[in-house]
Design a protein around this motif. Structure first.
Motif, short mmCIF file in Angstrom:
data_model
loop_
_atom_site.label_atom_id
_atom_site.label_comp_id
_atom_site.label_asym_id
_atom_site.label_seq_id
_atom_site.Cartn_x
_atom_site.Cartn_y
_atom_site.Cartn_z
N PHE A 22 0.83 -1.21 0.00
CA PHE A 22 0.00 0.00 0.00
C PHE A 22 0.86 1.26 0.00
CE2 PHE A 22 -3.52 -2.77 1.41
CZ PHE A 22 -4.42 -2.41 0.42
N PHE A 23 1.97 1.23 0.72
CA PHE A 23 2.88 2.37 0.69
C PHE A 23 3.38 2.62 -0.73
CE2 PHE A 23 7.25 3.96 0.81
CZ PHE A 23 7.04 5.19 1.43
N LEU A 24 3.81 1.55 -1.40
CA LEU A 24 4.29 1.67 -2.77
C LEU A 24 3.19 2.16 -3.71
CD1 LEU A 24 6.63 1.22 -4.75
CD2 LEU A 24 5.84 -1.14 -5.00
N LEU A 25 1.99 1.65 -3.55
CA LEU A 25 0.86 2.07 -4.39
C LEU A 25 0.57 3.56 -4.21
CD1 LEU A 25 -1.38 1.03 -6.31
CD2 LEU A 25 -2.79 0.71 -4.27
N ALA A 44 -4.24 9.93 -16.42
CA ALA A 44 -5.45 9.12 -16.28
C ALA A 44 -5.17 7.66 -16.66
CB ALA A 44 -6.56 9.70 -17.16
N GLY A 45 -4.42 7.45 -17.73
CA GLY A 45 -4.10 6.09 -18.15
C GLY A 45 -3.31 5.33 -17.10
N TRP A 46 -2.27 5.96 -16.55
CA TRP A 46 -1.47 5.31 -15.52
C TRP A 46 -2.31 5.03 -14.28
CZ3 TRP A 46 2.61 2.61 -16.14
CH2 TRP A 46 3.56 2.93 -17.09
N THR A 47 -3.16 5.98 -13.90
CA THR A 47 -3.99 5.80 -12.71
C THR A 47 -4.94 4.63 -12.90
OG1 THR A 47 -3.85 8.17 -12.25
CG2 THR A 47 -5.58 6.95 -11.13
N ILE A 48 -5.58 4.56 -14.07
CA ILE A 48 -6.50 3.44 -14.34
C ILE A 48 -5.74 2.12 -14.33
CG2 ILE A 48 -7.92 2.41 -16.16
CD1 ILE A 48 -8.81 5.31 -16.84
N LEU A 49 -4.57 2.09 -14.96
CA LEU A 49 -3.77 0.86 -14.99
C LEU A 49 -3.37 0.43 -13.58
CD1 LEU A 49 -2.33 -1.25 -16.78
CD2 LEU A 49 -0.33 0.24 -16.70
N VAL A 50 -2.95 1.39 -12.76
CA VAL A 50 -2.50 1.06 -11.40
C VAL A 50 -3.66 0.62 -10.52
CG1 VAL A 50 -1.56 2.11 -9.30
CG2 VAL A 50 -0.41 2.46 -11.47
N PRO A 54 -3.54 -3.69 -10.29
CA PRO A 54 -2.55 -3.11 -9.37
C PRO A 54 -1.16 -3.73 -9.45
CG PRO A 54 -4.35 -4.15 -8.15
CD PRO A 54 -4.68 -4.23 -9.59
N PHE A 55 -1.05 -5.04 -9.44
CA PHE A 55 0.28 -5.64 -9.43
C PHE A 55 1.02 -5.39 -10.74
CE2 PHE A 55 -1.95 -8.25 -6.23
CZ PHE A 55 -1.14 -7.96 -5.16
N ILE A 56 0.35 -5.62 -11.84
CA ILE A 56 0.98 -5.40 -13.14
C ILE A 56 1.22 -3.91 -13.36
CG2 ILE A 56 0.61 -5.59 -15.64
CD1 ILE A 56 -0.95 -8.17 -15.06
N GLY A 57 0.24 -3.08 -13.01
CA GLY A 57 0.36 -1.64 -13.21
C GLY A 57 1.53 -1.04 -12.44
N VAL A 58 1.67 -1.44 -11.18
CA VAL A 58 2.76 -0.92 -10.35
C VAL A 58 4.11 -1.39 -10.90
CG1 VAL A 58 3.83 -1.13 -8.08
CG2 VAL A 58 1.42 -0.56 -8.26
N LEU A 59 4.20 -2.65 -11.25
CA LEU A 59 5.47 -3.16 -11.78
C LEU A 59 5.84 -2.49 -13.10
CD1 LEU A 59 5.16 -6.96 -10.93
CD2 LEU A 59 6.56 -5.23 -9.80
N VAL A 60 4.86 -2.30 -13.99
CA VAL A 60 5.13 -1.63 -15.26
C VAL A 60 5.54 -0.18 -15.02
CG1 VAL A 60 4.07 -0.83 -17.42
CG2 VAL A 60 3.69 -3.17 -16.64
N TYR A 61 4.85 0.49 -14.09
CA TYR A 61 5.20 1.89 -13.79
C TYR A 61 6.63 1.98 -13.26
CZ TYR A 61 4.82 6.69 -12.24
OH TYR A 61 5.04 8.04 -12.08
N LEU A 62 6.99 1.07 -12.37
CA LEU A 62 8.35 1.09 -11.83
C LEU A 62 9.39 0.82 -12.91
CD1 LEU A 62 7.90 -0.71 -8.40
CD2 LEU A 62 8.35 1.71 -8.81
N ILE A 63 9.08 -0.05 -13.84
CA ILE A 63 10.02 -0.34 -14.92
C ILE A 63 10.15 0.86 -15.86
CG2 ILE A 63 10.38 -1.75 -16.99
CD1 ILE A 63 9.11 -4.09 -15.36
N VAL A 64 9.01 1.46 -16.23
CA VAL A 64 9.02 2.54 -17.22
C VAL A 64 9.47 3.87 -16.63
CG1 VAL A 64 7.55 3.88 -18.78
CG2 VAL A 64 7.27 1.41 -18.63
N ARG A 65 8.93 4.23 -15.47
CA ARG A 65 9.18 5.56 -14.91
C ARG A 65 9.85 5.55 -13.54
NH1 ARG A 65 6.85 9.93 -17.03
NH2 ARG A 65 6.54 10.83 -14.98
#
Length: 139
Positions: A22-25, A44-50, A54-65
């Motif tokens: 939850f802290f990471l999210l 908006a796209g990143w927020t919807i994805l996250v 949640p698991f895939i969105g957070v991991l993709v966000y960490l990889i990309v940004r």
């Protein structure tokens, strides 16, 4: 109760991982909205994805940004520190006047009063001369 010690440790580990998750999210959602280089659609796209994945969105966000998250945090800390320092200078009366490089005139009076006190303490001014000079300075 029949709850072995190993199960207690396992439950504590799961609880710790959920809190960490939850802290990471929340950190990522904050970073999404703080980011100046993304437009509204990307945010908006990143927020919807996250939120939806949640698991895939957070991991993709960490990889990309993820690499630039630290830079945005440091930038935010610098801006907050600069605003705080400006407030301190303004409250203390040592901030430069609007559009100028010199501090306000009030600090000049403080310096003059300090010099007068030094002259009186050194014996260069009598108490009467000090009082007259101080009254003249303050009026």
């Amino acid at each position: 109760m029949d709850y072995p010690l190993l199960n207690i440790f396992w439950t504590m580990l799961e609880l710790f991982l959920w809190i960490l998750w939850f802290f990471l999210l929340f950190k990522i959602i904050t970073d999404i909205f703080r980011s100046q280089d993304m437009g509204g659609g990307a945010k908006a796209g990143w927020t919807i994805l996250v939120i939806l994945l949640p698991f895939i969105g957070v991991l993709v966000y960490l990889i990309v940004r993820g690499g630039s998250m630290h830079e945005r945090d440091v930038d935010q800390a610098r801006q907050a520190d600069a605003a705080f320092q400006a407030y301190i200078r303004k409250a203390a009366g040592t901030a430069p006047a609007e559009g100028g490089d010199k501090p306000p005139a009030a600090t000049g009076h403080v310096d003059d009063l300090a010099r007068l006190a030094e002259l009186r303490n050194s014996g260069a001014l009598t108490d009467e001369e000090y009082r007259r000079a101080k009254d003249k300075l303050l009026t």
